[in-house]
Enzyme design. Sequence first.
Site, PDB file in Angstrom:
ATOM      1  N   TYR A   1      60.529  15.879  20.581  1.00 55.80           N
ATOM      2  CA  TYR A   1      59.186  16.234  21.052  1.00 55.80           C
ATOM      3  C   TYR A   1      58.145  15.855  19.997  1.00 55.80           C
ATOM      4  CZ  TYR A   1      55.110  19.235  21.835  1.00 55.80           C
ATOM      5  OH  TYR A   1      53.821  19.709  21.977  1.00 55.80           O
TER       6      TYR A   1
ATOM      7  N   LEU B   1      45.750  24.874  28.646  1.00 57.04           N
ATOM      8  CA  LEU B   1      44.466  24.475  28.069  1.00 57.04           C
ATOM      9  C   LEU B   1      43.492  24.040  29.157  1.00 57.04           C
ATOM     10  CD1 LEU B   1      42.643  24.067  25.664  1.00 57.04           C
ATOM     11  CD2 LEU B   1      43.688  21.828  25.290  1.00 57.04           C
TER      12      LEU B   1
END
Length: 288
Positions: free
Chosen positions: A129, A15
Amino acid sequence: MQKPKILITGAGGQLAKSIAGIADRYPRFEFVFLTKAALPLDDRAKMEAVFEAVQPQFCINCAAYTAVDKAESGKESAFLINAEAVKELAKTCAGWRSKLIHISTDYVFNGLSSVPYKESDPVDPINIYGASKAKGEALAIAYDPETIIIRTAWVYSEYGSNFVKTMIRLMKEKEQLNIVNDQVGSPTYAPDLAHVIMKIISSTHWLPGIYHYCNEGRISWYDFAVAIKEMTGAGCFLHPVPATAYPTPAKRPAYSLLDTSKIREKYGVSIPLWNDSLKKCIHHLQQG
Protein backbone atom coordinates in the site's frame (compact mmCIF):
# COMPACT_ATOMS: atom_id res chain seq x y z
CA MET A 1 -20.79 34.91 -13.27
CA GLN A 2 -20.10 31.19 -13.22
CA LYS A 3 -18.79 29.77 -9.94
CA PRO A 4 -15.40 28.03 -9.93
CA LYS A 5 -15.97 24.26 -9.97
CA ILE A 6 -14.28 21.74 -7.71
CA LEU A 7 -14.35 18.12 -8.87
CA ILE A 8 -13.95 15.59 -6.05
CA THR A 9 -13.13 11.94 -6.79
CA GLY A 10 -13.86 9.03 -4.45
CA ALA A 11 -17.23 10.50 -3.43
CA GLY A 12 -18.06 7.56 -1.15
CA GLY A 13 -15.02 7.94 1.11
CA GLN A 14 -14.52 9.68 4.46
CA LEU A 15 -12.71 12.74 3.16
CA ALA A 16 -15.04 13.39 0.21
CA LYS A 17 -18.05 13.06 2.53
CA SER A 18 -16.39 15.44 5.00
CA ILE A 19 -15.88 17.98 2.18
CA ALA A 20 -19.55 17.56 1.22
CA GLY A 21 -20.43 18.17 4.88
CA ILE A 22 -18.80 21.63 4.86
CA ALA A 23 -19.54 22.61 1.24
CA ASP A 24 -22.35 24.97 2.21
CA ARG A 25 -19.79 27.12 4.05
CA TYR A 26 -18.08 27.80 0.70
CA PRO A 27 -20.97 29.13 -1.44
CA ARG A 28 -18.71 30.76 -4.00
CA PHE A 29 -17.70 27.31 -5.33
CA GLU A 30 -19.67 24.63 -7.13
CA PHE A 31 -18.83 21.13 -5.88
CA VAL A 32 -19.07 18.09 -8.15
CA PHE A 33 -18.69 14.75 -6.31
CA LEU A 34 -18.01 11.71 -8.46
CA THR A 35 -17.84 8.02 -7.57
CA LYS A 36 -15.53 5.53 -9.26
CA ALA A 37 -18.40 4.52 -11.55
CA ALA A 38 -18.97 8.12 -12.68
CA LEU A 39 -15.26 8.89 -13.03
CA PRO A 40 -13.25 5.71 -13.70
CA LEU A 41 -9.68 6.87 -13.17
CA ASP A 42 -8.35 3.97 -15.24
CA ASP A 43 -10.33 5.06 -18.32
CA ARG A 44 -8.61 8.08 -19.91
CA ALA A 45 -11.31 8.68 -22.53
CA LYS A 46 -14.10 8.77 -19.93
CA MET A 47 -12.00 10.99 -17.71
CA GLU A 48 -11.44 13.45 -20.55
CA ALA A 49 -15.20 13.45 -21.27
CA VAL A 50 -15.98 14.21 -17.61
CA PHE A 51 -13.44 17.07 -17.50
CA GLU A 52 -14.86 18.46 -20.75
CA ALA A 53 -18.40 18.35 -19.32
CA VAL A 54 -17.52 19.74 -15.86
CA GLN A 55 -14.54 21.98 -16.72
CA PRO A 56 -13.32 22.11 -13.10
CA GLN A 57 -10.86 24.74 -11.90
CA PHE A 58 -9.81 22.37 -9.09
CA CYS A 59 -9.72 18.61 -8.59
CA ILE A 60 -9.39 16.93 -5.18
CA ASN A 61 -8.36 13.28 -5.54
CA CYS A 62 -9.84 11.41 -2.57
CA ALA A 63 -10.03 8.11 -4.46
CA ALA A 64 -7.60 5.42 -3.23
CA TYR A 65 -7.09 1.72 -2.67
CA THR A 66 -6.84 1.66 1.13
CA ALA A 67 -7.12 -2.05 2.04
CA VAL A 68 -3.61 -2.21 3.52
CA ASP A 69 -3.51 -5.96 4.23
CA LYS A 70 -5.35 -6.94 1.06
CA ALA A 71 -2.81 -4.97 -0.97
CA GLU A 72 -0.09 -7.48 -0.03
CA SER A 73 -1.78 -10.09 -2.23
CA GLY A 74 -3.44 -7.56 -4.55
CA LYS A 75 -0.40 -5.55 -5.65
CA GLU A 76 -1.71 -5.03 -9.18
CA SER A 77 -4.99 -3.47 -8.00
CA ALA A 78 -3.22 -1.25 -5.43
CA PHE A 79 -0.78 0.11 -8.04
CA LEU A 80 -3.51 0.51 -10.68
CA ILE A 81 -5.61 2.75 -8.40
CA ASN A 82 -2.93 4.45 -6.26
CA ALA A 83 -0.32 5.00 -8.98
CA GLU A 84 -1.40 4.49 -12.61
CA ALA A 85 -4.81 6.15 -12.14
CA VAL A 86 -3.14 9.07 -10.38
CA LYS A 87 -0.83 9.49 -13.37
CA GLU A 88 -3.84 9.62 -15.74
CA LEU A 89 -5.64 12.09 -13.47
CA ALA A 90 -2.55 14.32 -13.23
CA LYS A 91 -2.18 14.28 -17.03
CA THR A 92 -5.83 15.22 -17.43
CA CYS A 93 -5.61 18.00 -14.82
CA ALA A 94 -2.50 19.41 -16.53
CA GLY A 95 -4.25 19.31 -19.92
CA TRP A 96 -7.33 21.13 -18.61
CA ARG A 97 -5.34 23.47 -16.34
CA SER A 98 -7.27 22.16 -13.38
CA LYS A 99 -5.35 22.49 -10.11
CA LEU A 100 -4.91 19.06 -8.48
CA ILE A 101 -4.83 18.28 -4.76
CA HIS A 102 -3.87 14.64 -4.25
CA ILE A 103 -4.20 12.91 -0.86
CA SER A 104 -1.38 10.63 0.30
CA THR A 105 -0.27 8.89 3.48
CA ASP A 106 2.29 8.50 6.27
CA TYR A 107 2.74 4.92 4.97
CA VAL A 108 5.23 6.21 2.39
CA PHE A 109 7.73 6.23 5.31
CA ASN A 110 9.32 3.24 7.09
CA GLY A 111 8.28 4.32 10.60
CA LEU A 112 11.81 4.08 12.00
CA SER A 113 12.14 7.80 12.77
CA SER A 114 12.12 9.26 16.27
CA VAL A 115 11.20 12.79 15.14
CA PRO A 116 8.18 13.86 13.06
CA TYR A 117 8.65 13.25 9.34
CA LYS A 118 9.26 16.30 7.16
CA GLU A 119 8.05 16.54 3.55
CA SER A 120 11.69 16.41 2.40
CA ASP A 121 12.49 13.11 4.17
CA PRO A 122 13.13 10.21 1.77
CA VAL A 123 10.23 7.81 1.25
CA ASP A 124 10.86 4.18 2.18
CA PRO A 125 7.56 2.24 2.33
CA ILE A 126 7.46 -1.11 4.17
CA ASN A 127 4.29 -2.47 2.58
CA ILE A 128 2.61 -2.62 -0.85
CA TYR A 129 0.00 0.00 0.00
CA GLY A 130 2.74 2.48 1.01
CA ALA A 131 4.77 1.65 -2.11
CA SER A 132 1.74 2.24 -4.36
CA LYS A 133 1.03 5.61 -2.70
CA ALA A 134 4.69 6.68 -2.98
CA LYS A 135 4.62 5.81 -6.69
CA GLY A 136 1.40 7.80 -7.09
CA GLU A 137 3.01 10.86 -5.51
CA ALA A 138 5.99 10.66 -7.88
CA LEU A 139 3.75 10.23 -10.94
CA ALA A 140 1.45 13.11 -9.94
CA ILE A 141 4.38 15.51 -9.68
CA ALA A 142 6.04 14.17 -12.85
CA TYR A 143 2.91 14.59 -15.00
CA ASP A 144 1.55 17.72 -13.31
CA PRO A 145 4.26 19.72 -11.51
CA GLU A 146 1.55 22.11 -10.23
CA THR A 147 0.09 19.34 -8.02
CA ILE A 148 -0.31 19.81 -4.26
CA ILE A 149 0.07 16.54 -2.34
CA ILE A 150 -1.19 16.32 1.24
CA ARG A 151 0.06 13.38 3.31
CA THR A 152 -2.11 12.52 6.27
CA ALA A 153 -2.43 9.73 8.86
CA TRP A 154 -4.93 7.77 10.99
CA VAL A 155 -7.98 9.34 9.34
CA TYR A 156 -11.35 9.05 11.07
CA SER A 157 -14.74 10.78 10.91
CA GLU A 158 -18.47 10.27 11.37
CA TYR A 159 -18.51 8.58 7.95
CA GLY A 160 -17.59 5.12 6.69
CA SER A 161 -15.46 2.63 8.57
CA ASN A 162 -12.63 3.82 10.83
CA PHE A 163 -10.91 3.21 14.17
CA VAL A 164 -13.19 5.49 16.21
CA LYS A 165 -16.43 3.96 14.97
CA THR A 166 -15.03 0.42 15.25
CA MET A 167 -13.90 1.04 18.85
CA ILE A 168 -17.27 2.50 19.87
CA ARG A 169 -19.00 -0.59 18.47
CA LEU A 170 -16.56 -3.12 19.97
CA MET A 171 -16.62 -1.47 23.39
CA LYS A 172 -20.38 -2.02 23.47
CA GLU A 173 -20.07 -5.64 22.35
CA LYS A 174 -17.07 -6.84 24.39
CA GLU A 175 -15.97 -6.77 28.02
CA GLN A 176 -12.30 -6.36 27.14
CA LEU A 177 -10.12 -5.49 24.17
CA ASN A 178 -6.42 -5.72 23.34
CA ILE A 179 -5.09 -2.52 21.74
CA VAL A 180 -1.65 -1.98 20.20
CA ASN A 181 0.46 0.43 22.25
CA ASP A 182 3.78 0.51 20.38
CA GLN A 183 2.68 2.28 17.19
CA VAL A 184 2.57 6.06 17.62
CA GLY A 185 1.21 8.90 15.55
CA SER A 186 -1.50 11.53 15.56
CA PRO A 187 -5.03 10.97 14.29
CA THR A 188 -6.59 13.15 11.60
CA TYR A 189 -10.22 14.20 11.84
CA ALA A 190 -11.36 14.23 8.20
CA PRO A 191 -13.49 17.43 8.55
CA ASP A 192 -10.39 19.28 9.85
CA LEU A 193 -8.47 18.18 6.75
CA ALA A 194 -11.45 19.15 4.56
CA HIS A 195 -11.32 22.71 5.96
CA VAL A 196 -7.57 22.91 5.27
CA ILE A 197 -8.08 21.79 1.67
CA MET A 198 -10.76 24.45 1.22
CA LYS A 199 -8.47 27.05 2.82
CA ILE A 200 -5.82 26.23 0.19
CA ILE A 201 -8.35 26.39 -2.66
CA SER A 202 -9.83 29.66 -1.32
CA SER A 203 -6.45 31.33 -0.89
CA THR A 204 -4.95 33.67 -3.45
CA HIS A 205 -1.74 31.68 -3.80
CA TRP A 206 -1.19 28.16 -5.11
CA LEU A 207 2.09 26.70 -3.88
CA PRO A 208 2.70 23.27 -5.47
CA GLY A 209 4.54 20.52 -3.61
CA ILE A 210 4.11 18.10 -0.72
CA TYR A 211 2.52 19.03 2.62
CA HIS A 212 1.85 17.12 5.84
CA TYR A 213 -1.37 17.39 7.83
CA CYS A 214 -2.62 15.60 10.93
CA ASN A 215 -4.01 16.82 14.24
CA GLU A 216 -1.74 18.04 17.04
CA GLY A 217 -0.25 15.67 19.61
CA ARG A 218 1.41 12.27 19.87
CA ILE A 219 -0.43 9.11 20.95
CA SER A 220 -0.51 5.35 20.48
CA TRP A 221 -3.54 3.39 19.25
CA TYR A 222 -4.02 2.36 22.89
CA ASP A 223 -4.09 6.02 24.01
CA PHE A 224 -6.59 6.72 21.26
CA ALA A 225 -8.83 3.86 22.43
CA VAL A 226 -8.61 5.01 26.09
CA ALA A 227 -9.77 8.50 25.06
CA ILE A 228 -12.68 7.03 23.08
CA LYS A 229 -13.62 4.91 26.10
CA GLU A 230 -13.54 7.91 28.44
CA MET A 231 -15.51 10.16 26.10
CA THR A 232 -18.24 7.57 25.50
CA GLY A 233 -18.36 6.24 29.10
CA ALA A 234 -17.81 2.67 27.90
CA GLY A 235 -17.18 0.01 30.56
CA CYS A 236 -14.94 -2.18 28.40
CA PHE A 237 -11.48 -3.04 29.85
CA LEU A 238 -8.58 -2.15 27.56
CA HIS A 239 -5.28 -4.09 27.54
CA PRO A 240 -2.17 -2.50 25.98
CA VAL A 241 -0.34 -5.03 23.77
CA PRO A 242 2.63 -4.89 21.35
CA ALA A 243 2.00 -4.99 17.59
CA THR A 244 3.64 -8.43 17.52
CA ALA A 245 0.54 -9.74 19.32
CA TYR A 246 -1.41 -8.95 16.15
CA PRO A 247 0.49 -10.31 13.14
CA THR A 248 -0.96 -8.89 9.90
CA PRO A 249 -0.10 -9.53 6.22
CA ALA A 250 1.22 -5.95 5.89
CA LYS A 251 3.81 -4.42 8.20
CA ARG A 252 2.74 -1.10 9.76
CA PRO A 253 5.07 1.82 10.52
CA ALA A 254 5.81 1.98 14.25
CA TYR A 255 6.16 5.78 14.07
CA SER A 256 3.75 7.87 11.98
CA LEU A 257 4.10 11.42 13.30
CA LEU A 258 4.18 14.05 10.56
CA ASP A 259 5.80 17.49 10.86
CA THR A 260 3.04 19.97 9.94
CA SER A 261 5.07 23.18 10.15
CA LYS A 262 5.20 23.70 6.34
CA ILE A 263 1.41 23.81 5.82
CA ARG A 264 1.05 26.09 8.85
CA GLU A 265 3.66 28.48 7.53
CA LYS A 266 2.65 28.52 3.84
CA TYR A 267 -1.13 28.61 4.35
CA GLY A 268 -1.58 30.07 7.85
CA VAL A 269 -3.30 26.89 9.01
CA SER A 270 -4.08 26.41 12.70
CA ILE A 271 -4.30 22.74 13.67
CA PRO A 272 -6.60 21.50 16.46
CA LEU A 273 -5.45 19.11 19.17
CA TRP A 274 -6.37 15.49 18.41
CA ASN A 275 -8.55 15.13 21.54
CA ASP A 276 -10.54 18.31 20.78
CA SER A 277 -11.37 16.97 17.33
CA LEU A 278 -12.17 13.53 18.74
CA LYS A 279 -14.66 15.13 21.17
CA LYS A 280 -16.34 16.85 18.22
CA CYS A 281 -16.60 13.62 16.26
CA ILE A 282 -18.01 11.63 19.17
CA HIS A 283 -20.50 14.41 19.93
CA HIS A 284 -21.74 14.30 16.31
CA LEU A 285 -21.98 10.49 16.40
CA GLN A 286 -23.97 10.61 19.63
CA GLN A 287 -26.31 13.25 18.20
CA GLY A 288 -26.97 10.78 15.38
